[in-house]
Motif scaffolding. Structure first.
Motif, PDB file in Angstrom:
ATOM      1  N   UNK A  46       0.837  -1.215   0.000  1.00  0.00           N
ATOM      2  CA  UNK A  46       0.000   0.000   0.000  1.00  0.00           C
ATOM      3  C   UNK A  46       0.868   1.259   0.000  1.00  0.00           C
ATOM      4  N   UNK A  47       1.879   1.301   0.854  1.00  0.00           N
ATOM      5  CA  UNK A  47       2.764   2.467   0.912  1.00  0.00           C
ATOM      6  C   UNK A  47       3.522   2.632  -0.405  1.00  0.00           C
ATOM      7  N   UNK A  48       3.953   1.525  -0.998  1.00  0.00           N
ATOM      8  CA  UNK A  48       4.670   1.597  -2.270  1.00  0.00           C
ATOM      9  C   UNK A  48       3.754   2.130  -3.370  1.00  0.00           C
ATOM     10  N   UNK A  49       2.502   1.674  -3.376  1.00  0.00           N
ATOM     11  CA  UNK A  49       1.535   2.159  -4.363  1.00  0.00           C
ATOM     12  C   UNK A  49       1.297   3.654  -4.197  1.00  0.00           C
ATOM     13  N   UNK A  50       1.115   4.098  -2.969  1.00  0.00           N
ATOM     14  CA  UNK A  50       0.898   5.525  -2.713  1.00  0.00           C
ATOM     15  C   UNK A  50       2.098   6.347  -3.177  1.00  0.00           C
ATOM     16  N   UNK A  51       3.291   5.848  -2.916  1.00  0.00           N
ATOM     17  CA  UNK A  51       4.503   6.543  -3.334  1.00  0.00           C
ATOM     18  C   UNK A  51       4.572   6.642  -4.863  1.00  0.00           C
ATOM     19  N   UNK A  52       4.327   5.531  -5.530  1.00  0.00           N
ATOM     20  CA  UNK A  52       4.369   5.538  -6.995  1.00  0.00           C
ATOM     21  C   UNK A  52       3.336   6.486  -7.581  1.00  0.00           C
ATOM     22  N   UNK A  53       2.145   6.498  -7.008  1.00  0.00           N
ATOM     23  CA  UNK A  53       1.107   7.394  -7.519  1.00  0.00           C
ATOM     24  C   UNK A  53       1.483   8.865  -7.324  1.00  0.00           C
ATOM     25  N   UNK A  54       2.287   9.168  -6.324  1.00  0.00           N
ATOM     26  CA  UNK A  54       2.740  10.544  -6.101  1.00  0.00           C
ATOM     27  C   UNK A  54       3.823  10.958  -7.083  1.00  0.00           C
ATOM     28  N   UNK A  55       4.724  10.033  -7.428  1.00  0.00           N
ATOM     29  CA  UNK A  55       5.888  10.434  -8.217  1.00  0.00           C
ATOM     30  C   UNK A  55       5.777  10.148  -9.706  1.00  0.00           C
ATOM     31  N   UNK A  56       4.916   9.221 -10.107  1.00  0.00           N
ATOM     32  CA  UNK A  56       4.827   8.875 -11.527  1.00  0.00           C
ATOM     33  C   UNK A  56       4.072   9.949 -12.300  1.00  0.00           C
TER      34      UNK A  56
END
Length: 93
Positions: A46-56
């Motif tokens: 979940x944290x990895x998904x949130x991070x990717x959605x912020x930076x991609x």
């Protein structure tokens, strides 16, 4: 399959409706992310998904993998099956 094809053959369930929760109660809701990073522990997905959605960027193919619910995926799958069945079996008049 290429890694890209493999990734696009799965999805992330981002919604929390009852049936999606019932079918996917743990972080396996991030199925596509799991295929991208199979060694990432499930509790970090979940944290990895949130991070990717912020930076991609907005046009990232990863964003296409986000689906609101199991029902949304089922509808798309059934629509695709209906279209392909119709194109293979034209009705005779």
């Amino acid at each position: 399959m290429t890694p890209s094809d493999h990734m696009h053959d799965s999805c992330n369930f981002t919604g929390r409706d009852f049936f999606t929760w019932l079918l996917y109660p743990f972080s396996i809701r991030f199925h596509a992310l799991h295929h991208l990073f199979p060694s990432l522990p499930y509790h970090n997905l979940r944290a990895a998904d949130q991070y990717l959605m912020q930076i991609l960027p907005a046009d990232s193919p990863y964003r296409d993998l986000q689906q609101p619910s199991w029902f949304a995926v089922a509808r798309k799958t059934l629509a695709t099956v209906d279209r392909s069945a119709g194109s293979r079996n034209p009705t005779a008049t």
